[in-house]
Design a protein around this motif. Structure first.
Motif, short mmCIF file in Angstrom:
data_model
loop_
_atom_site.label_atom_id
_atom_site.label_comp_id
_atom_site.label_asym_id
_atom_site.label_seq_id
_atom_site.Cartn_x
_atom_site.Cartn_y
_atom_site.Cartn_z
N LYS A 1 84.66 -92.81 -68.62
CA LYS A 1 85.76 -91.95 -68.19
C LYS A 1 85.86 -90.77 -69.15
CE LYS A 1 88.23 -96.04 -66.52
NZ LYS A 1 89.42 -96.91 -66.70
N ILE A 2 85.88 -89.56 -68.58
CA ILE A 2 85.91 -88.34 -69.39
C ILE A 2 87.03 -87.43 -68.91
CG2 ILE A 2 84.58 -86.36 -70.22
CD1 ILE A 2 82.03 -87.88 -69.50
N TRP A 3 87.81 -86.91 -69.85
CA TRP A 3 88.83 -85.90 -69.56
C TRP A 3 88.37 -84.58 -70.18
CZ3 TRP A 3 89.52 -90.86 -71.00
CH2 TRP A 3 90.32 -91.67 -70.19
N GLU A 4 88.63 -83.48 -69.49
CA GLU A 4 88.17 -82.18 -69.98
C GLU A 4 89.21 -81.10 -69.71
OE1 GLU A 4 84.08 -79.50 -69.91
OE2 GLU A 4 84.57 -80.71 -68.15
N LEU A 5 89.41 -80.22 -70.69
CA LEU A 5 90.28 -79.06 -70.56
C LEU A 5 89.51 -77.82 -70.98
CD1 LEU A 5 93.55 -80.45 -72.22
CD2 LEU A 5 93.11 -80.17 -69.77
N GLY A 6 89.81 -76.68 -70.36
CA GLY A 6 89.14 -75.44 -70.72
C GLY A 6 89.93 -74.23 -70.29
N ASN B 1 86.13 -55.75 -71.56
CA ASN B 1 84.77 -56.28 -71.45
C ASN B 1 84.49 -57.46 -72.38
OD1 ASN B 1 83.96 -54.33 -69.51
ND2 ASN B 1 83.61 -52.85 -71.14
N LEU B 2 85.54 -58.06 -72.97
CA LEU B 2 85.33 -59.18 -73.90
C LEU B 2 86.15 -60.38 -73.45
CD1 LEU B 2 83.89 -59.98 -76.54
CD2 LEU B 2 85.99 -59.35 -77.75
N VAL B 3 85.46 -61.52 -73.25
CA VAL B 3 86.11 -62.74 -72.75
C VAL B 3 85.91 -63.87 -73.75
CG1 VAL B 3 86.04 -64.52 -70.96
CG2 VAL B 3 85.89 -62.10 -70.33
N LEU B 4 86.99 -64.57 -74.05
CA LEU B 4 86.95 -65.78 -74.86
C LEU B 4 86.96 -66.98 -73.93
CD1 LEU B 4 87.23 -67.44 -77.51
CD2 LEU B 4 89.72 -67.16 -77.27
N GLN B 5 86.03 -67.91 -74.14
CA GLN B 5 85.93 -69.10 -73.30
C GLN B 5 85.80 -70.34 -74.19
OE1 GLN B 5 83.01 -69.29 -69.88
NE2 GLN B 5 82.15 -70.91 -71.15
N ALA B 6 86.51 -71.41 -73.85
CA ALA B 6 86.43 -72.63 -74.65
C ALA B 6 86.72 -73.84 -73.77
CB ALA B 6 87.42 -72.58 -75.82
N SER B 7 86.20 -75.00 -74.17
CA SER B 7 86.50 -76.25 -73.46
C SER B 7 86.39 -77.42 -74.42
CB SER B 7 85.55 -76.45 -72.27
OG SER B 7 84.21 -76.61 -72.72
N TYR B 8 87.08 -78.50 -74.07
CA TYR B 8 87.09 -79.71 -74.90
C TYR B 8 87.05 -80.92 -73.97
CZ TYR B 8 88.78 -83.36 -78.07
OH TYR B 8 88.93 -84.51 -78.80
N ALA B 9 86.18 -81.87 -74.26
CA ALA B 9 86.04 -83.08 -73.44
C ALA B 9 86.10 -84.31 -74.33
CB ALA B 9 84.73 -83.06 -72.66
N THR C 1 78.11 -68.68 -78.65
CA THR C 1 79.00 -69.83 -78.54
C THR C 1 78.59 -70.93 -79.51
OG1 THR C 1 80.04 -71.35 -76.96
CG2 THR C 1 77.69 -70.93 -76.69
N TYR C 2 79.59 -71.62 -80.01
CA TYR C 2 79.34 -72.78 -80.87
C TYR C 2 79.50 -74.05 -80.03
CZ TYR C 2 79.79 -76.43 -84.35
OH TYR C 2 79.60 -77.57 -85.08
N LEU C 3 78.55 -74.98 -80.16
CA LEU C 3 78.53 -76.21 -79.37
C LEU C 3 78.55 -77.42 -80.28
CD1 LEU C 3 75.50 -75.13 -77.15
CD2 LEU C 3 77.89 -75.02 -76.46
N ASN C 4 79.35 -78.41 -79.93
CA ASN C 4 79.29 -79.72 -80.57
C ASN C 4 79.43 -80.75 -79.45
OD1 ASN C 4 79.63 -82.12 -82.04
ND2 ASN C 4 80.59 -81.01 -83.74
N VAL C 5 78.31 -81.20 -78.94
CA VAL C 5 78.27 -82.03 -77.73
C VAL C 5 77.74 -83.41 -78.09
CG1 VAL C 5 77.34 -82.23 -75.40
CG2 VAL C 5 77.91 -79.98 -76.32
N GLU C 6 78.62 -84.39 -78.15
CA GLU C 6 78.20 -85.74 -78.47
C GLU C 6 77.72 -86.46 -77.21
OE1 GLU C 6 80.83 -86.58 -82.47
OE2 GLU C 6 81.57 -87.37 -80.56
N GLN C 7 76.87 -87.44 -77.42
CA GLN C 7 76.07 -88.03 -76.34
C GLN C 7 76.89 -88.67 -75.23
OE1 GLN C 7 73.19 -90.67 -77.89
NE2 GLN C 7 72.63 -91.54 -75.91
N ALA C 8 77.94 -89.43 -75.57
CA ALA C 8 78.68 -90.19 -74.57
C ALA C 8 79.87 -89.42 -74.01
CB ALA C 8 79.16 -91.51 -75.16
N ALA C 9 79.93 -88.11 -74.26
CA ALA C 9 81.01 -87.29 -73.71
C ALA C 9 80.51 -86.39 -72.59
CB ALA C 9 81.64 -86.43 -74.81
#
Length: 433
Positions: free
Chosen positions: A305-310, A318-326, A359-367
């Protein structure tokens, strides 16, 4: 008529700012120069009495217009096409093809044009991609692959359409029968059902910004809502989810794959013209697990089960900030997040347009289930963290050049010394037709 047009334009804008994007959200209101060929074509339609211009009887052909303004004029021409002779009808058909995307977004189907070419509209693209990977545990490697896609969209009736995409891959550095992969990656019907927009069959799924999943599902999708846009999906993911287990020393102890039966709820809300909020919930049933001892993903259950917000927001011109967390319910490796900036955006319709991002990424395996990022398949199921930068450029209309670079490492080793450094470069060119 003016009021209806204004409402349609407002609806298009609302949809555009709420849409999912993997790169910078592009501004759909692109100016069309007064010297564009379509201006002369529309002028001829006005002279032929097929369109009447603005409400005051003028055409204002000496100023730039948005593509959506042009599309509203062309929609009127299509509605009055019975007045056209053969030559004028060719002009209308050419304009409808040029502004097909804008017409569809305005809710104006190009059925009349589609019926004249056998009730089916075709398009496609060809891509050549070069990857160069430098990985501590495997050394350097590179590949050159080609991909071709053919799309077909056919009108079933006034409400329902059939959508098919055939995809073929070719490894250009290998010979023999095992260097190619061909399949129908999109195969569905789409139309209104019980107050929703329903898609039944195989379709692509890229919720939020693709950090958790960018894949295909065989099943059903239902979309509804105006201000708060809701998406419900249930089906089987078309790809298999990979996994790796480590022992107490940090060495790999087991590897495997699993089929994924996916239930998904997604929400999108535009708080303003500049800002969009997104949320998603994923319930993945993992079946047919191969080789994994026990259950790697969350210990006791055969589910993830995964919850995600972004969010994405325009912080400057011309400049966009984008982010998400799961966050998942796994016992470990349960978090994924990304944050980055996108400047402008390469639009394949506009020669000379370009875009960059970091972009900076920190993506763990089970997420995650099947992440979109360039390095997501490089580690064979491992999680990763690092920085990705990219650049896109359109040298000519319908030709898109793109280059990406990632510098990072795995993030799921038990010991610091067991982490694997990774550098990856990608260059590709796409041709759209």
């Amino acid at each position: 008529m003016k009021r209806q047009t204004a409402m349609a334009l407002a609806a298009v804008f609302a949809m555009s700012v709420a849409g999912t994007a993997l790169a910078a959200p592009a501004n759909p209101f692109v100016d069309v120069p007064a010297k564009h060929w379509s201006y002369d074509a529309v002028s001829k339609l006005a002279q032929a009495g097929v369109v009447s211009g603005y409400g005051d009887g003028t055409y204002k052909g000496d100023r730039t217009m948005t593509r959506y303004e042009m599309a509203t004029i062309i929609a009127k021409a299509m509605a009055n096409s019975e007045k056209a002779d053969a030559e004028t009808q060719k002009t209308i058909d050419a304009l409808a093809a040029e502004y097909g995307a804008e017409l569809n977004n305005l809710g104006v189907r190009v059925d009349n044009l589609e019926k004249k070419v056998g009730n089916v509209k075709f398009d496609g693209d060809v891509r050549f991609r070069y990857n160069n990977t430098d990985k501590d545990s495997a050394g350097k490697s590179s590949d050159l692959k080609a991909r071709a896609r053919i799309y077909a969209h056919g009108a079933i009736n006034e409400d329902w359409t059939a959508n098919i995409r055939y995809e073929a891959f070719e490894n250009m550095r290998e010979s023999g029968t095992n260097n190619a992969d061909n399949r129908f990656d999109i195969l569905n019907v789409q139309g209104p059902l019980l107050g929703t927009k329903a898609t039944l069959g195989r379709f692509d799924v890229v919720p939020v910004y693709g950090t958790v999943i960018d894949s295909y599902v065989d099943g059903a999708k239902f979309e509804f809502g105006n201000k708060l846009k809701t998406t419900l999906i249930y089906g089987k993911e078309d790809n298999k989810m990979g996994g790796v287990e480590y022992d107490s020393t940090g060495d790999i102890s087991d590897v495997g794959i699993a089929d994924v039966n996916l239930a998904f709820v997604g929400l999108g809300y535009a708080t303003s013209k500049a800002t969009n909020l997104k949320a998603a919930y994923y319930h993945a049933d993992l079946t047919n697990k191969d080789s994994l001892s026990g259950n790697f993903w969350d210990g006791a259950e055969d589910t993830l089960k995964i919850w995600e917000l972004g969010f994405d927001t325009k912080v400057a011109k011309n400049l966009v900030l984008q982010a998400s967390y799961a966050k998942s319910d796994a016992d470990e490796q349960d978090t994924a997040y990304q944050a980055g900036l996108w400047f402008k955006g390469a639009n394949k319709q506009n020669k000379g347009s370009f875009g960059t991002w970091a972009t900076y990424l920190n993506v763990e395996q089970a997420a995650t289930i099947d992440s979109t990022w360039m390095v997501s398949n490089t580690f064979g199921g491992d999680g990763f963290k690092g920085v990705e930068v990219g650049f896109g450029y359109v040298p000519q209309k319908n030709i898109l050049l793109k280059a990406l670079y990632f510098d990072g490492e795995t993030n799921n080793a038990v010991a610091e010394l067991d982490k694997v450094d990774l550098k990856k470069f990608r260059a590709q060119v796409e041709f759209f037709f």
